[in-house]
Structure formats: C-alpha cells, structure tokens
Design a protein around this motif. Structure first.
Motif, PDB file in Angstrom:
ATOM      1  N   ALA A   1      -2.336   3.082   6.166  1.00 24.84           N
ATOM      2  CA  ALA A   1      -3.099   2.035   5.737  1.00 24.84           C
ATOM      3  C   ALA A   1      -2.496   0.798   5.987  1.00 24.84           C
ATOM      4  O   ALA A   1      -2.809  -0.238   6.380  1.00 24.84           O
ATOM      5  CB  ALA A   1      -3.288   2.138   4.360  1.00 24.84           C
ATOM      6  N   ARG A   2      -0.960   0.761   5.773  1.00 25.04           N
ATOM      7  CA  ARG A   2       0.070  -0.480   6.101  1.00 25.04           C
ATOM      8  C   ARG A   2      -0.064  -0.646   7.569  1.00 25.04           C
ATOM      9  O   ARG A   2      -0.220  -1.837   7.760  1.00 25.04           O
ATOM     10  CB  ARG A   2       1.247  -0.114   5.552  1.00 25.04           C
TER      11      ARG A   2
ATOM     12  N   ASP B   1      -3.265  -3.172  -2.031  1.00 24.45           N
ATOM     13  CA  ASP B   1      -4.256  -1.867  -2.419  1.00 24.45           C
ATOM     14  C   ASP B   1      -4.302  -1.711  -3.997  1.00 24.45           C
ATOM     15  O   ASP B   1      -3.316  -2.435  -4.588  1.00 24.45           O
ATOM     16  CB  ASP B   1      -3.356  -0.694  -1.949  1.00 24.45           C
TER      17      ASP B   1
ATOM     18  N   MET C   1      -2.419   2.829  -6.769  1.00 25.70           N
ATOM     19  CA  MET C   1      -1.178   2.938  -6.272  1.00 25.70           C
ATOM     20  C   MET C   1      -0.405   3.458  -7.535  1.00 25.70           C
ATOM     21  O   MET C   1      -0.606   3.368  -8.723  1.00 25.70           O
ATOM     22  CB  MET C   1      -0.177   1.724  -5.927  1.00 25.70           C
TER      23      MET C   1
ATOM     24  N   THR D   1      -7.355  -4.406  -0.787  1.00 27.80           N
ATOM     25  CA  THR D   1      -7.752  -3.672   0.226  1.00 27.80           C
ATOM     26  C   THR D   1      -7.958  -2.036  -0.519  1.00 27.80           C
ATOM     27  O   THR D   1      -6.660  -1.903  -0.812  1.00 27.80           O
ATOM     28  CB  THR D   1      -6.557  -3.574   1.591  1.00 27.80           C
ATOM     29  N   THR D   2      -9.039  -1.455  -0.474  1.00 25.33           N
ATOM     30  CA  THR D   2      -9.107  -0.228  -1.208  1.00 25.33           C
ATOM     31  C   THR D   2     -10.013   0.506  -0.648  1.00 25.33           C
ATOM     32  O   THR D   2     -11.069  -0.032   0.078  1.00 25.33           O
ATOM     33  CB  THR D   2      -9.222  -0.736  -2.697  1.00 25.33           C
TER      34      THR D   2
ATOM     35  N   LYS E   1     -11.648   0.364   2.582  1.00 20.79           N
ATOM     36  CA  LYS E   1     -11.198   0.963   3.748  1.00 20.79           C
ATOM     37  C   LYS E   1     -12.227   1.930   4.297  1.00 20.79           C
ATOM     38  O   LYS E   1     -13.252   2.270   3.603  1.00 20.79           O
ATOM     39  CB  LYS E   1     -10.089   1.779   3.233  1.00 20.79           C
TER      40      LYS E   1
ATOM     41  N   ASP F   1       0.856  -1.147  -0.043  1.00 26.12           N
ATOM     42  CA  ASP F   1       0.108   0.004  -0.205  1.00 26.12           C
ATOM     43  C   ASP F   1       0.897   1.084  -0.067  1.00 26.12           C
ATOM     44  O   ASP F   1       1.938   1.345   0.445  1.00 26.12           O
ATOM     45  CB  ASP F   1      -0.857  -0.059   1.285  1.00 26.12           C
TER      46      ASP F   1
END
Length: 236
Positions: free
Chosen positions: A16-17, A57, A60, A81-82, A102, A11
């Motif tokens: 977020a990470r 993600d 990116m 994951t977005t 998210k 990500d």
C-alpha cells in the motif's frame, strides 16, 4: 502559488505504501520524505522534520490512524487511506482533506492532492493578509492576554506544551506549542531553526552552518532545518 509539499506515508502494508509513493512520484511539488509502517515511526519522524501532509492508514496495530490524527499538530493535514468505509464520518470529523478507499487509483489520489493544494493556497492567502495587517500578537500569560510586538521578539524557545518568548526587556511564558506560534508569525521576519527554536532575523548577530548567535546566545541549527535556514539567510 503552492510551495513544495513535504509528505509522509503511514501504512502497515508495504504494498500500500509503495502504490501511494508511486502515484505521488508523478505529481509535481510533492516530496515523500518518509514511508512509515506504524504510527510510532511517524510520531518520531514528524518530531524531527517539517511535514505538511500525511497519507494515513486507519487500521494499524498498536496505535490507529484515528488516534494518531488526533495527537499531531493540527497544522499537518491528513488524507486518510483505508480499505474500510466505516471510519469515513470520524475521519471527516477530524477535518481530513480527503478519505480514500483502497485500492487507490492515480486519478482519485490526484483529485485528493489537488484539493489539498486549494486548501493550502487559501490558507496562505489568509496568512498573508493577517501578516500584512498586524505587527503584533496576543498570548495568554499569567491569566491575562499580553500584547507582543514582533519587533520586540528576540527568539522563541519550546518547552513541550509551553513556550518562552524572549523579548528585548522581558520574558513571556505561555501555554502553546511552538508550531502553533510559528503559524502566527511573519515568515519574512522569523525563521524556525530547530524543533525548539524560532529566531527573529533582525536580531541575528552571526551564524555558521551549525548555529546562530542572537543576543549573545548560541542556538543550534538542527540537521532537518539546516537547508531551509541557510537558504533563507542567504536571501538576506
């Protein structure tokens, strides 16, 4: 029973990470090997280490998560994951384990990981059945399917998209990745010692912490595989 799962988080946002890593730290049998801020870092990492699962993600810079997912070995599972719903269909078309929006709560991530565990268990059972029923594989070489008995294999060498299968009295070259062929071999008879080598345990003549001698040939044990290789060899 599911073994320990090695995963990475990809990500471009550090927050977020960190959130995903914090959630995962509360779940048994999950090890976060690395946090990557872009797909290029992730490509470089998975080329050197065994990764089972990627938390990925989509939005990116340079290389998107979708492009990355299409490019890696299909044995590595993806949980997207977005912050965007728009990519959900394309994500599931890539056979992703799950698609998390998210902000990601611990409960939702745990549900996703448990789903991965179920998939992994089913695959493991299928592999065990396959390995118990066959002692050979077929590979395509020189426009025909060639039968190879496991007992005849000395070691397997990777050449990018091709592999060399070194046999007792022959050499077979086939267009396949080493990770794909690894999934077809009995895990109690073969060990991956390097990103470029799989060896037959019964063919080993000697070994040290750095290399294995097999058929009068010395093959390096890479740093990323060393712990697992030595642990397996000790069991013999």
């Amino acid at each position: 029973m599911v073994n320990n799962i090695n995963c990475i988080i990809v990500d471009d946002e550090a927050v977020a990470r960190d959130i995903i890593a914090s959630h995962l730290s509360k779940i048994d049998k999950i090890t976060v090997l690395a946090q990557c801020k872009n797909a290029i870092e992730a490509f470089n990492f998975i080329s050197k280490a065994k990764v089972d699962l990627v938390f990925l993600d989509i939005n990116m810079p340079e290389i998107s998560g979708i492009t990355f997912a299409k490019s890696i070995n299909k044995s590595i599972k993806i949980i997207f994951t977005t912050a965007y719903r728009d990519y959900a269909v394309e994500g599931f078309d890539l056979h992703a384990v799950d698609y998390l929006l998210k902000p990601i709560s611990f409960g939702r991530l745990l549900e996703s990981v448990n789903h991965y565990f179920k998939i992994s268990e089913q695959q493991h059972k299928g592999e065990t059945t396959h390995q118990n029923s066959n002692d050979f594989i077929f590979v395509r070489s020189e426009r025909k399917m060639v039968k190879i008995d496991f007992d005849d294999i000395i070691y397997i060498e990777s050449l990018s998209d091709y592999i060399k299968i070194h046999l007792n009295n022959n050499l077979i070259i086939t267009r396949e990745t080493i990770s794909a062929i690894e999934g077809k071999l009995p895990k109690d008879q073969f060990i991956r010692i390097h990103r470029s080598y799989i060896i037959a345990v019964l063919q080993i003549e000697s070994f040290t912490n750095e290399q294995v001698t097999i058929n009068n040939t010395s093959l390096s044990i890479s740093r990323s595989y060393k712990e697992n290789v030595l642990k397996q060899l000790e069991n013999y």
